[in-house]
Design a protein around this motif. Structure first.
Motif, PDB file in Angstrom:
ATOM      1  N   GLY A 123      -6.433  -2.296  -0.578  1.00 17.20           N
ATOM      2  CA  GLY A 123      -5.839  -1.321   0.311  1.00 17.20           C
ATOM      3  C   GLY A 123      -4.799  -1.981   1.187  1.00 17.20           C
ATOM      4  O   GLY A 123      -4.822  -3.192   1.407  1.00 17.20           O
ATOM      5  N   PHE A 124      -3.839  -1.216   1.707  1.00 16.13           N
ATOM      6  CA  PHE A 124      -2.804  -1.784   2.557  1.00 16.13           C
ATOM      7  C   PHE A 124      -2.279  -0.697   3.494  1.00 16.13           C
ATOM      8  O   PHE A 124      -2.517   0.503   3.303  1.00 16.13           O
ATOM      9  N   LEU A 125      -1.548  -1.164   4.511  1.00 12.89           N
ATOM     10  CA  LEU A 125      -0.935  -0.271   5.484  1.00 12.89           C
ATOM     11  C   LEU A 125       0.561  -0.553   5.523  1.00 12.89           C
ATOM     12  O   LEU A 125       1.012  -1.623   5.108  1.00 12.89           O
ATOM     13  N   THR A 126       1.337   0.391   6.024  1.00  7.24           N
ATOM     14  CA  THR A 126       2.782   0.193   6.128  1.00  7.24           C
ATOM     15  C   THR A 126       3.208   0.305   7.587  1.00  7.24           C
ATOM     16  O   THR A 126       2.676   1.110   8.345  1.00  7.24           O
ATOM     17  N   GLU A 127       4.115  -0.570   7.971  1.00  5.42           N
ATOM     18  CA  GLU A 127       4.730  -0.504   9.288  1.00  5.42           C
ATOM     19  C   GLU A 127       6.237  -0.641   9.072  1.00  5.42           C
ATOM     20  O   GLU A 127       6.715  -1.708   8.751  1.00  5.42           O
ATOM     21  N   ARG A 128       6.909   0.524   9.273  1.00  6.51           N
ATOM     22  CA  ARG A 128       8.323   0.594   8.925  1.00  6.51           C
ATOM     23  C   ARG A 128       8.465   0.202   7.445  1.00  6.51           C
ATOM     24  O   ARG A 128       7.917   0.848   6.578  1.00  6.51           O
ATOM     25  N   ASP A 129       9.177  -0.881   7.138  1.00  6.20           N
ATOM     26  CA  ASP A 129       9.333  -1.284   5.730  1.00  6.20           C
ATOM     27  C   ASP A 129       8.382  -2.402   5.337  1.00  6.20           C
ATOM     28  O   ASP A 129       8.449  -2.910   4.212  1.00  6.20           O
ATOM     29  N   ASP A 130       7.495  -2.784   6.219  1.00  4.78           N
ATOM     30  CA  ASP A 130       6.590  -3.891   5.932  1.00  4.78           C
ATOM     31  C   ASP A 130       5.278  -3.385   5.356  1.00  4.78           C
ATOM     32  O   ASP A 130       4.787  -2.312   5.724  1.00  4.78           O
ATOM     33  N   ILE A 131       4.691  -4.187   4.464  1.00  6.05           N
ATOM     34  CA  ILE A 131       3.385  -3.893   3.887  1.00  6.05           C
ATOM     35  C   ILE A 131       2.403  -4.886   4.491  1.00  6.05           C
ATOM     36  O   ILE A 131       2.623  -6.104   4.468  1.00  6.05           O
ATOM     37  N   LEU A 132       1.283  -4.358   5.003  1.00  7.09           N
ATOM     38  CA  LEU A 132       0.309  -5.208   5.702  1.00  7.09           C
ATOM     39  C   LEU A 132      -1.091  -4.965   5.132  1.00  7.09           C
ATOM     40  O   LEU A 132      -1.412  -3.870   4.663  1.00  7.09           O
TER      41      LEU A 132
END
Length: 279
Positions: free
Chosen positions: A262-271
């Motif tokens: 699983g992952f999250l997005t912040e603006r164009d970043d993948i975290l």
């Protein structure tokens, strides 16, 4: 006292008689013929001093005995051939032993230039190209359906033609989209390097090497910015119209691989969830 002049063999006087010198020694005719005359191959009699001795390969004949074994015509001052120790005039030899021209069906006479191929014989002037009707001679030729063709005529009539240069393909070649190409003509549409023997792909029916195709048409990895070819089993991740190589799909902060996670997005970043929990 008169000096004696005797036969070197029988010692009889040669005065007033016919004699023959051999190595400076005189012989009466009788002794010379018994000692040195050749035996005729035909009649088996000695070839006397008063006869013409005709010879061929250490064999000898009286002039009257030197004739064709088959038709008995004289061979004196005429061309002849030998077969199984027998002498034959050219006509008898040709009728009996000479090969026949496959084209005109006539005898190929001894001494005549001829062409031979696969057990068949031709007069040199009869061995011609089926298409242009010109003598092939010593030039290269190609057989097809029991007919012979000079190389230029064969290429014009039967050889495949390259889609690119329109010339005949005589050796090797490449088939692409069911069409023939010379190896040197089958090149990348962009960089013009030969594609024969290496991997390539196509777009709008044009062939490209992998490097050119990727540089021109492949999407760029959002991580490393290099093209993602999608060819040869290359694995990649797609998300919101962006793509990553599998090896580049990592958390922006901790670099943990996010493939299968699983992952999250912040603006164009993948975290990863851990780095993105404070969002």
């Amino acid at each position: 006292m008169t000096e004696r002049f005797d036969c070197h063999h029988c010692n009889e006087s040669l005065f007033g008689k016919k004699y023959i010198l051999r190595e400076e020694d005189p012989y009466c005719v009788k002794c010379f013929e018994s000692l040195y005359s050749n035996t005729c191959e035909e009649c088996k009699k000695p070839i006397g001093c008063d006869c013409k001795d005709l010879s061929y390969k250490d064999r000898h004949w009286h002039e009257s005995c030197f004739h064709c074994f088959q038709c008995k015509n004289s061979l004196v001052d005429k061309p002849f051939a030998a077969k199984d120790e027998h002498l034959l005039c050219t006509e008898c030899y040709s009728n009996e032993y000479s090969s026949k021209c496959l084209e005109c069906k006539k005898t190929i006479m001894p001494g005549t230039r001829k062409m031979e191929y696969r057990g068949n014989s031709w007069h040199e002037t009869c061995f011609i190209c089926h298409r242009c009707q010109q003598p092939i001679g010593t030039k290269s030729f190609i057989p097809k359906d029991d007919q012979n063709f000079c190389v230029p005529c064969y290429e014009k009539q039967f050889a495949m033609q390259c889609v690119q240069c329109k010339k005949a393909i005589t050796t090797g070649g490449v088939t692409y989209r069911e069409q023939p190409w010379h190896k040197e003509c089958f090149v990348c549409t962009a960089c013009k390097k030969q594609l024969s023997g290496q991997r390539f792909t196509s777009r709008d029916e044009d062939a490209y090497c992998l490097n050119c195709f990727c540089n021109l048409y492949a999407k760029k990895c959002a991580g490393c910015t290099n093209p993602i070819s999608g060819l040869g089993g290359t694995k990649y991740i797609s998300f919101e119209e962006r793509q990553w190589h599998n090896d580049c799909f990592n958390c922006k902060k901790c670099s943990l691989s996010l493939v299968g996670r699983g992952f999250l997005t912040e603006r164009d970043d993948i975290l990863c969830p851990e780095c993105g929990k404070d969002i």
